[in-house]
Design a protein around this motif. Structure first.
Motif, PDB file in Angstrom:
ATOM      1  N   ASP A   1       1.579   9.125  10.677  1.00 55.07           N
ATOM      2  CA  ASP A   1       2.066   9.795  11.633  1.00 55.07           C
ATOM      3  C   ASP A   1       2.108  10.251  12.889  1.00 55.07           C
ATOM      4  O   ASP A   1       3.093   9.642  13.856  1.00 55.07           O
ATOM      5  N   ALA A   2       0.622  10.506  13.110  1.00 57.67           N
ATOM      6  CA  ALA A   2       0.411  10.718  14.825  1.00 57.67           C
ATOM      7  C   ALA A   2       0.039  10.030  15.030  1.00 57.67           C
ATOM      8  O   ALA A   2       0.001   9.880  16.738  1.00 57.67           O
ATOM      9  N   LEU A   3      -0.721   8.966  14.823  1.00 60.02           N
ATOM     10  CA  LEU A   3      -0.603   7.889  15.262  1.00 60.02           C
ATOM     11  C   LEU A   3       0.656   7.053  15.421  1.00 60.02           C
ATOM     12  O   LEU A   3       0.467   6.338  16.778  1.00 60.02           O
ATOM     13  N   ASP A   4       1.409   7.122  14.788  1.00 50.09           N
ATOM     14  CA  ASP A   4       2.777   6.588  15.100  1.00 50.09           C
ATOM     15  C   ASP A   4       3.476   7.287  16.149  1.00 50.09           C
ATOM     16  O   ASP A   4       3.971   6.196  16.863  1.00 50.09           O
ATOM     17  N   GLU A   5       3.515   8.300  16.014  1.00 51.12           N
ATOM     18  CA  GLU A   5       4.108   8.976  17.436  1.00 51.12           C
ATOM     19  C   GLU A   5       3.881   9.359  19.183  1.00 51.12           C
ATOM     20  O   GLU A   5       4.019   8.807  19.761  1.00 51.12           O
ATOM     21  N   PHE A   6       2.462   9.351  18.641  1.00 49.57           N
ATOM     22  CA  PHE A   6       1.866   9.230  20.117  1.00 49.57           C
ATOM     23  C   PHE A   6       1.130   8.025  20.967  1.00 49.57           C
ATOM     24  O   PHE A   6       0.572   7.923  21.737  1.00 49.57           O
TER      25      PHE A   6
ATOM     26  N   ALA B   1     -15.160   4.317   1.216  1.00 52.06           N
ATOM     27  CA  ALA B   1     -14.246   5.837   1.820  1.00 52.06           C
ATOM     28  C   ALA B   1     -12.642   5.188   2.421  1.00 52.06           C
ATOM     29  O   ALA B   1     -11.696   6.435   2.142  1.00 52.06           O
ATOM     30  N   GLY B   2     -12.110   3.565   1.961  1.00 48.34           N
ATOM     31  CA  GLY B   2     -10.750   3.541   2.536  1.00 48.34           C
ATOM     32  C   GLY B   2     -10.316   3.128   3.039  1.00 48.34           C
ATOM     33  O   GLY B   2      -9.142   3.940   4.561  1.00 48.34           O
ATOM     34  N   LYS B   3     -11.156   3.074   4.400  1.00 51.59           N
ATOM     35  CA  LYS B   3     -11.337   2.242   5.733  1.00 51.59           C
ATOM     36  C   LYS B   3     -10.266   1.008   6.016  1.00 51.59           C
ATOM     37  O   LYS B   3      -8.986   1.346   6.678  1.00 51.59           O
ATOM     38  N   SER B   4     -10.544  -0.044   4.980  1.00 50.93           N
ATOM     39  CA  SER B   4     -10.053  -1.415   5.162  1.00 50.93           C
ATOM     40  C   SER B   4      -7.932  -0.201   4.203  1.00 50.93           C
ATOM     41  O   SER B   4      -7.216  -0.849   4.940  1.00 50.93           O
ATOM     42  N   HIS B   5      -7.862   0.161   3.556  1.00 49.16           N
ATOM     43  CA  HIS B   5      -6.663   0.792   3.111  1.00 49.16           C
ATOM     44  C   HIS B   5      -5.880   1.503   4.071  1.00 49.16           C
ATOM     45  O   HIS B   5      -4.994   1.466   4.447  1.00 49.16           O
ATOM     46  N   PHE B   6      -6.951   2.442   5.309  1.00 52.08           N
ATOM     47  CA  PHE B   6      -6.539   2.528   5.917  1.00 52.08           C
ATOM     48  C   PHE B   6      -5.980   2.273   6.862  1.00 52.08           C
ATOM     49  O   PHE B   6      -4.721   2.614   7.747  1.00 52.08           O
TER      50      PHE B   6
ATOM     51  N   LEU C   1       0.730  -1.274   0.327  1.00 53.57           N
ATOM     52  CA  LEU C   1       0.227  -0.153  -0.067  1.00 53.57           C
ATOM     53  C   LEU C   1       0.858   1.455   0.052  1.00 53.57           C
ATOM     54  O   LEU C   1       0.465   2.111  -0.373  1.00 53.57           O
ATOM     55  N   GLN C   2       1.915   1.015   0.327  1.00 53.59           N
ATOM     56  CA  GLN C   2       2.842   2.682   0.799  1.00 53.59           C
ATOM     57  C   GLN C   2       3.167   2.811  -1.077  1.00 53.59           C
ATOM     58  O   GLN C   2       3.503   4.116  -0.861  1.00 53.59           O
TER      59      GLN C   2
ATOM     60  N   LEU D   1      -2.010   1.689   8.768  1.00 50.44           N
ATOM     61  CA  LEU D   1      -2.124   1.142  10.039  1.00 50.44           C
ATOM     62  C   LEU D   1      -1.126  -0.346  10.223  1.00 50.44           C
ATOM     63  O   LEU D   1      -0.116  -0.201  11.531  1.00 50.44           O
ATOM     64  N   ARG D   2      -1.832  -1.236   9.971  1.00 53.40           N
ATOM     65  CA  ARG D   2      -1.531  -2.334  10.264  1.00 53.40           C
ATOM     66  C   ARG D   2       0.703  -2.320   9.622  1.00 53.40           C
ATOM     67  O   ARG D   2       1.388  -3.251  10.924  1.00 53.40           O
ATOM     68  N   ASP D   3       1.049  -1.742   8.498  1.00 50.46           N
ATOM     69  CA  ASP D   3       2.374  -2.644   8.260  1.00 50.46           C
ATOM     70  C   ASP D   3       3.409  -1.173   8.801  1.00 50.46           C
ATOM     71  O   ASP D   3       4.360  -1.609   9.465  1.00 50.46           O
ATOM     72  N   ILE D   4       2.759  -0.285   9.413  1.00 52.83           N
ATOM     73  CA  ILE D   4       3.460   0.910  10.785  1.00 52.83           C
ATOM     74  C   ILE D   4       3.439   0.298  12.008  1.00 52.83           C
ATOM     75  O   ILE D   4       4.895  -0.100  12.509  1.00 52.83           O
ATOM     76  N   ALA D   5       2.200  -0.114  12.029  1.00 52.17           N
ATOM     77  CA  ALA D   5       2.506  -1.188  13.556  1.00 52.17           C
ATOM     78  C   ALA D   5       3.403  -2.849  13.492  1.00 52.17           C
ATOM     79  O   ALA D   5       4.304  -3.151  14.160  1.00 52.17           O
ATOM     80  N   TRP D   6       4.101  -3.152  12.505  1.00 50.95           N
ATOM     81  CA  TRP D   6       4.437  -4.218  11.936  1.00 50.95           C
ATOM     82  C   TRP D   6       5.981  -3.928  12.196  1.00 50.95           C
ATOM     83  O   TRP D   6       6.532  -4.390  12.194  1.00 50.95           O
TER      84      TRP D   6
END
Length: 240
Positions: free
Chosen positions: A41-46, A68-73, A29-30, A77-82
């Protein structure tokens, strides 16, 4: 090929999934994500890089219309978590298959859908036992064999799990027994432990085998939430 360029198989998979189904692919997705980076970025930082790393917990809800892109979003977020070494589970909650008032079904859904992620590749595998196997191989540094039993990294893993606070001692024992049976290639024991850990129905023969390794009791509706907490504690002890 630079880091901003997907591999040819991954690029083809992205095109095929988007063109055929209109849904986001599970990988890559990136390479075509736009418009939501500031929120990610905000969810990652905080959260992912700070509060959650320190043992905190949080609940967030993503709301949007169909398409609307919920799954995409969430995949982003999952990729950042990994990247931050979190374990990830994708569970579809429903009043029939995973009702909130039946924690055993919720536990079974989590155990079935925890994702084993390999950074390289097009798809991932799901299931608690696959997750445990992959984690064990990653920690010990290679394919499993009887020599793994004497591997200092494996011994350190066992010591860490034994010393970690886990709500259910039976759950802690089951995970340790699963690792041992996996290394020794004890198929019958593995099958019984797999059914127990996955929250599936166990037979009298399973019960006998489980007692031999010190696993008593079963996962019921009344104790499933405790087992879910135990699963989270084990994952934390495995350095996620």
């Amino acid at each position: 090929m630079n880091e901003s360029t997907p591999s040819r198989p991954l690029a083809r998979n992205i095109i095929e999934v988007l063109g055929s189904f209109g849904t986001p692919p599970t990988r890559g997705l990136q390479y075509f994500n736009v418009g939501n980076q500031s929120l990610l970025d905000a969810l990652d930082e905080f959260y992912l890089s700070s509060y959650l790393q320190e043992g905190g917990a949080a609940y967030k809800m993503v709301v949007g219309d169909y398409g609307a892109g919920k799954s995409h979003f969430l995949y982003c977020l999952r990729d950042i978590a990994w990247e931050r070494n979190f374990a990830v589970v994708k569970v579809d909650l429903s009043p029939t298959e995973t009702p909130y008032n039946d924690q055993k079904l919720v536990y079974a859904a989590v155990a079935s859908n925890i994702i084993w992620h390999e950074p390289e590749g097009i798809s991932d595998e799901s299931g608690l036992t696959r997750f445990l196997e992959g984690t064990l191989e990653r920690i010990t540094g290679g394919p499993l064999s009887l020599e793994t039993l004497n591997n200092p990294l494996y011994r350190a893993l066992v010591d860490t799990l034994e010393a970690s606070p886990v709500d259910s001692p039976a759950y802690q024992t089951a995970v340790l027994a699963y690792f041992d049976a996996l290394i020794r290639q004890q198929e019958e024991r593995l099958d019984s432990l797999t059914r127990w850990l996955m929250g599936e129905k166990t037979s009298p023969d399973d019960t006998k085998i489980l007692r031999e390794v010190g696993v008593t009791g079963k996962i019921f509706r009344t104790n499933a939430f405790r087992m879910l907490r135990s699963l989270c504690q084990v994952i934390r002890a495995l350095s996620y």
